[in-house]
Write an enzyme that holds these catalytic residues in place. Sequence first.
Site, PDB file in Angstrom:
ATOM      1  N   ASN A 175      12.346 -15.830   3.400  1.00 15.13           N
ATOM      2  CA  ASN A 175      11.296 -16.812   2.858  1.00 15.13           C
ATOM      3  C   ASN A 175      11.678 -17.081   1.553  1.00 15.13           C
ATOM      4  O   ASN A 175      11.882 -18.058   0.874  1.00 15.13           O
ATOM      5  CB  ASN A 175       9.823 -16.365   2.944  1.00 15.13           C
ATOM      6  CG  ASN A 175       9.277 -16.271   4.135  1.00 15.13           C
ATOM      7  OD1 ASN A 175       8.856 -14.975   4.649  1.00 15.13           O
ATOM      8  ND2 ASN A 175       9.457 -17.285   5.249  1.00 15.13           N
TER       9      ASN A 175
ATOM     10  N   HIS B  80       8.805 -12.865   3.232  1.00  9.79           N
ATOM     11  CA  HIS B  80       9.974 -11.767   3.363  1.00  9.79           C
ATOM     12  C   HIS B  80      11.012 -12.260   2.985  1.00  9.79           C
ATOM     13  O   HIS B  80      11.276 -13.759   2.470  1.00  9.79           O
ATOM     14  CB  HIS B  80       9.810 -11.584   4.828  1.00  9.79           C
ATOM     15  CG  HIS B  80       8.850 -10.483   5.217  1.00  9.79           C
ATOM     16  ND1 HIS B  80       8.958  -9.176   5.006  1.00  9.79           N
ATOM     17  CD2 HIS B  80       8.157 -10.522   6.358  1.00  9.79           C
ATOM     18  CE1 HIS B  80       7.836  -8.535   5.344  1.00  9.79           C
ATOM     19  NE2 HIS B  80       7.350  -9.369   6.433  1.00  9.79           N
ATOM     20  N   ASP B  81      12.138 -11.712   3.095  1.00 10.09           N
ATOM     21  CA  ASP B  81      13.519 -11.941   2.404  1.00 10.09           C
ATOM     22  C   ASP B  81      14.101 -13.471   2.793  1.00 10.09           C
ATOM     23  O   ASP B  81      14.514 -14.253   2.005  1.00 10.09           O
ATOM     24  CB  ASP B  81      14.597 -11.101   2.803  1.00 10.09           C
ATOM     25  CG  ASP B  81      15.678 -10.894   1.769  1.00 10.09           C
ATOM     26  OD1 ASP B  81      16.763 -11.783   1.807  1.00 10.09           O
ATOM     27  OD2 ASP B  81      15.638 -10.006   1.108  1.00 10.09           O
TER      28      ASP B  81
ATOM     29  N   ASP C 168      15.451  -8.779  -1.225  1.00  6.85           N
ATOM     30  CA  ASP C 168      15.084  -7.606  -1.429  1.00  6.85           C
ATOM     31  C   ASP C 168      15.910  -6.519  -2.481  1.00  6.85           C
ATOM     32  O   ASP C 168      15.356  -5.961  -3.259  1.00  6.85           O
ATOM     33  CB  ASP C 168      15.066  -6.708  -0.156  1.00  6.85           C
ATOM     34  CG  ASP C 168      13.836  -7.159   0.903  1.00  6.85           C
ATOM     35  OD1 ASP C 168      12.870  -8.013   0.123  1.00  6.85           O
ATOM     36  OD2 ASP C 168      13.358  -6.660   1.839  1.00  6.85           O
TER      37      ASP C 168
ATOM     38  N   LEU D 192      -1.888  10.005   0.042  1.00  4.14           N
ATOM     39  CA  LEU D 192      -3.274   9.882  -0.681  1.00  4.14           C
ATOM     40  C   LEU D 192      -4.082   8.303  -0.239  1.00  4.14           C
ATOM     41  O   LEU D 192      -3.189   7.631   0.336  1.00  4.14           O
ATOM     42  CB  LEU D 192      -3.010   9.678  -2.067  1.00  4.14           C
ATOM     43  CG  LEU D 192      -2.533  10.997  -2.808  1.00  4.14           C
ATOM     44  CD1 LEU D 192      -2.397  10.520  -4.421  1.00  4.14           C
ATOM     45  CD2 LEU D 192      -3.255  12.194  -2.867  1.00  4.14           C
ATOM     46  N   ASP D 193      -5.198   8.496   0.370  1.00  7.25           N
ATOM     47  CA  ASP D 193      -6.000   7.632   0.366  1.00  7.25           C
ATOM     48  C   ASP D 193      -6.636   6.781  -0.963  1.00  7.25           C
ATOM     49  O   ASP D 193      -7.583   7.336  -1.357  1.00  7.25           O
ATOM     50  CB  ASP D 193      -7.359   8.016   1.406  1.00  7.25           C
ATOM     51  CG  ASP D 193      -7.828   6.581   1.946  1.00  7.25           C
ATOM     52  OD1 ASP D 193      -7.623   5.623   1.391  1.00  7.25           O
ATOM     53  OD2 ASP D 193      -8.647   6.756   3.020  1.00  7.25           O
ATOM     54  N   LEU D 194      -5.957   5.802  -1.276  1.00  2.18           N
ATOM     55  CA  LEU D 194      -6.121   5.412  -2.494  1.00  2.18           C
ATOM     56  C   LEU D 194      -7.555   4.416  -2.610  1.00  2.18           C
ATOM     57  O   LEU D 194      -8.091   4.044  -3.539  1.00  2.18           O
ATOM     58  CB  LEU D 194      -5.119   4.334  -3.197  1.00  2.18           C
ATOM     59  CG  LEU D 194      -3.731   5.116  -3.144  1.00  2.18           C
ATOM     60  CD1 LEU D 194      -2.538   4.143  -3.491  1.00  2.18           C
ATOM     61  CD2 LEU D 194      -3.962   6.154  -4.346  1.00  2.18           C
TER      62      LEU D 194
ATOM     63  N   ARG E 124       0.396   6.434   2.598  1.00  3.80           N
ATOM     64  CA  ARG E 124      -0.879   6.531   3.252  1.00  3.80           C
ATOM     65  C   ARG E 124      -0.962   7.770   4.128  1.00  3.80           C
ATOM     66  O   ARG E 124      -0.099   8.079   4.869  1.00  3.80           O
ATOM     67  CB  ARG E 124      -1.062   5.034   4.158  1.00  3.80           C
ATOM     68  CG  ARG E 124      -1.013   3.792   3.443  1.00  3.80           C
ATOM     69  CD  ARG E 124      -1.110   2.741   4.464  1.00  3.80           C
ATOM     70  NE  ARG E 124      -0.579   3.186   5.940  1.00  3.80           N
ATOM     71  CZ  ARG E 124       0.628   2.631   6.228  1.00  3.80           C
ATOM     72  NH1 ARG E 124       1.240   2.180   5.566  1.00  3.80           N
ATOM     73  NH2 ARG E 124       1.116   2.691   7.142  1.00  3.80           N
TER      74      ARG E 124
END
Length: 393
Positions: A145, A142-143, A172, A75-77, A42
């Site tokens: 969870n 997350h991990d 992860d 890059l702004d995708l 971003r």
Amino acid sequence: MSQAEPQPLAGIRVLDFSTLLPGPLCTLMLAEAGAEVIKIERPDGGDTMRSYVPRFGGEAVNFAMLNRGKRSLALDLCMPEGRARALALVRTADVVVEQFRPGVMEKLGLGYAQLRELRPDLIYCSITGYGQDGPLSRVAAHDLNFAAETGLLAQTADGDGHPQLPQALIGDIAGGAYPATINILLALRRRDAGGGGCRLDIAMADGLFTTMYWGLGNGFAAGQWPLPGGDLVTGGTPRYQIYRTRDDRFLAVAPLEDKFWKQFLDAIGAPELFDDSRDPQGVRERVAAIIRTRDAAGWERLFATVNVCVNRVRALDEAVRHPHFAGRDLFAYRVADEDGRSLPALPVPVAGVFRRPAQQPVRFPKLNEADADMDGRLTFDTRSATALSAGGN
């Protein structure tokens, strides 16, 4: 590996749309094996990992560890220009790695079906928590969870039944980064054999079940589902325990096999405890009481002469200084900032025969530093990823 020998992934271009840990660790391993990795970030701050502390070379040391040897392009995708530049790179790419929730890349015009039109032999790897389909596919997690959802966390419960926080990001890494890397390599091999491109659906939660092979086997075959503190490797036997020493250090004791168990008991002067099947809890308490009679250093000296799967629990700062790991050059590779300062790099499971020479510290990218090279193909100069200063410290 000599500099004259090409690395196994030399000539492979990877576009990395991922952030934080799973995807970046995957593409780090690909980069270490010679792939050219272009990290798409971003414009407003880049990968969130850049903002973490502590800092090294103006960025988070976590980011430096996971992104050495890569290039960065901001890059702004969400904007047409950003998407157009990304699509131009796709035409030259071999692999795309992305880590968005299912459907996000499609909304951006960068889904597999859309990119396959531009590059039919593209290998497109999606890493998510729960996969591309199923009831949990769009659930934020997350991990911790993943560990809770798959039954892994329940097995860490203490005597009060309270699960313990895992001290490693198993989901992860073991469930995400490693399977993604393996499957990308398999897909490249398949493509080399004429199989074309493909979509890889890597779910971190799925991968955690592999780490519990013994529990699954016991459960499916005999209905003996693992209980916290009640099974072979979760505390149910005195042969696989952590025991406290007199000076409040700890020993990791794992003489599971009878021959090791016998030698262990002989060493601590308690051969009468060999039959631990009738009263495992009583035997565990007896062994614990014996281990409490000596300091850790004393036990360490004793077990240095008896090879029975016992060692001292080391802090991380002790572990990295251990002569064994130093002798294997585990931390010989270094990551450098743009000023040539360096520190030991994150070890990755890429064999030395496949990697760049360890004596060359490797840089991590500043945000958007590759923008000046953007010409449709983004020419990659390996010198820009390698710290040229021989005096890094």
